[in-house]
Design an enzyme around this catalytic site. Structure first.
Site, PDB file in Angstrom:
ATOM      1  N   HIS A 125       0.819  -1.229   0.000  1.00  0.00           N
ATOM      2  CA  HIS A 125       0.000   0.000   0.000  1.00  0.00           C
ATOM      3  C   HIS A 125       0.849   1.274   0.000  1.00  0.00           C
ATOM      4  CE1 HIS A 125      -3.557  -2.355   0.705  1.00  0.00           C
ATOM      5  NE2 HIS A 125      -3.154  -2.768   1.892  1.00  0.00           N
ATOM      6  N   ASP A 162      -2.658 -10.978  -1.951  1.00  0.00           N
ATOM      7  CA  ASP A 162      -3.184 -10.439  -0.679  1.00  0.00           C
ATOM      8  C   ASP A 162      -4.658 -10.069  -0.902  1.00  0.00           C
ATOM      9  OD1 ASP A 162      -1.844  -8.894   1.988  1.00  0.00           O
ATOM     10  OD2 ASP A 162      -3.717  -8.007   1.268  1.00  0.00           O
ATOM     11  N   HIS A 164      -6.198  -7.552   0.045  1.00  0.00           N
ATOM     12  CA  HIS A 164      -6.346  -6.113  -0.179  1.00  0.00           C
ATOM     13  C   HIS A 164      -5.656  -5.713  -1.484  1.00  0.00           C
ATOM     14  CE1 HIS A 164      -6.467  -6.701   4.277  1.00  0.00           C
ATOM     15  NE2 HIS A 164      -7.527  -5.905   4.139  1.00  0.00           N
ATOM     16  N   ASP A 249      -4.094 -12.959   3.764  1.00  0.00           N
ATOM     17  CA  ASP A 249      -5.330 -12.630   4.472  1.00  0.00           C
ATOM     18  C   ASP A 249      -6.591 -13.065   3.729  1.00  0.00           C
ATOM     19  OD1 ASP A 249      -4.532 -10.703   2.683  1.00  0.00           O
ATOM     20  OD2 ASP A 249      -4.355  -9.097   4.164  1.00  0.00           O
TER      21      ASP A 249
HETATM   22 ZN   LIG Z   1      -3.811  -7.463   3.150  1.00  0.00          ZN
END
Ligand SMILES: [Zn+2]
Length: 342
Positions: A125, A162, A164, A249
């Site tokens: 990120h 991931d 996200h 995740d």
């Molecule tokens: Zn994540």
């Protein structure tokens, strides 16, 4: 000694974002304990070197780096609202970026087929000029830029599994056709971006593939999605290096991801990826740890990924599920429309 390496270092535990923060040192401790239990003597263990300022500046702005370099003056600094850092976080952060570079050097140099940088803080990120989503430096993006600038690598595939969206990686390479960024993620989760119609711009159009996942995604669907996608993508793009933003995740135990993928998925996907890369020439895979917030579930996923890297290749047969075909059909049609799959 096998041809699979890991990078590990107790100094990755120095970054302490606070006792209730999900990105806690316990995550990586659980992974290191699992490695000692399951893989003793079977992996080449490498210590990282910290990234230089010049390395980090391949992606981040000098202003941001300077701001971060002031954080050791305080016990605790909110680098961004969700990314608190402690006095010694700079040690972990420079080592995490350096670990991606070191892993890439070993794999490109031919000493290893694959190398997994078991690091924290995560990176996907982190943006050019700010920290975001528990990430300080964008470890994978820095590694990719290093491979291009210093090692003469032209085509890099980045896979981000991931849960996200790795907005920082996507942004860095959005106009760059030499880096194909593939992300599977949930749009309902942080950072609430990564829509399928965002496919890159300029020369990079068609080299950014965002695949949102539905809430009921399970193990078979997840594996089938990756197998059938990589089967098309790898021969078409023919990467010289594959980097994985390896967050776990999506696992059923994860308190943030809320999907029901089991750890065996990562054995299957890793084996399939190796098989397909080998068909095109050689396996060159570097992974850098991203999310995964249940320490036990995280350790299981890392175990299955390493098994997938270590064990002899079994044959490749991509199976299909209705859900994976539905999701994949859309994604492949978009790539075909842009001429990326030939
Ligand atoms: Zn994540």
């Amino acid at each position: 000694m096998g041809r699979v390496g890991i990078i590990r270092d107790e100094r990755f535990l120095e970054h302490m974002p606070g006792p209730t923060h999900p990105e806690h040192p316990r995550r990586l401790k659980a992974v290191y304990e699992m490695v000692d239990r399951e893989f003793k003597g079977r992996l080449k263990e490498i210590l990282p070197r910290p990234a230089t300022l010049g390395d980090v500046e391949l992606v981040h702005s000098p202003d941001y780096i300077e701001r971060f370099l002031k954080t050791p003056e305080q016990d605790f600094t909110m680098l961004s609202p969700d990314t608190p850092v402690s006095k010694n976080s700079y040690i972990s952060a420079f080592l995490a970026a350096g670990a991606a570079i070191e892993a890439i050097k070993r794999v490109i140099g031919g000493m290893l087929n694959s190398c997994f940088a078991l690091v924290r803080p995560p990176g996907h990120h982190a943006l050019k000029d700010r920290a975001m989503g528990f990430c300080i430096f964008n470890n994978i993006a820095i590694g990719a830029r290093f491979a291009q600038a210093k090692l003469g690598i032209r085509r890099i595939l980045i896979i981000d599994w991931d849960v996200h969206f790795g907005n920082g990686i996507s942004e860095e390479f959005y106009s760059d056709p030499s880096v194909f960024y593939l992300s599977t993620h949930r749009l309902e989760l942080f950072p609430y971006s990564g829509r399928p119609e965002e496919m890159g711009k300029g020369d990079g159009l068609g080299f950014n593939l965002n695949i949102p996942l539905p809430p009921h995604m399970g193990t078979k669907d997840f594996v089938a999605l990756y197998q059938n996608l990589l089967k098309e993508l790898i021969p078409a793009f023919n990467p010289e290096l594959t980097l994985i933003a390896a967050g776990f995740d999506v696992h059923s135990s994860d308190p943030l991801g809320r999907l029901s993928v089991e750890e065996t998925a990562f054995y299957e996907i890793t084996q399939s990826l190796r098989y397909l890369l080998k068909e095109e020439g050689s396996e060159r895979i570097v992974l850098s740890l991203e999310g995964g917030y249940d320490p036990l579930g995280l350790a299981l996923c890392v175990r299955e990924t390493i098994r997938g890297l270590l064990e002899p290749l079994k044959g490749f047969e991509a199976f299909k599920t209705d859900l994976s075909q539905e999701i994949l059909g859309d994604a492949l049609n978009r790539l075909r429309a842009l001429g990326v799959l030939g």
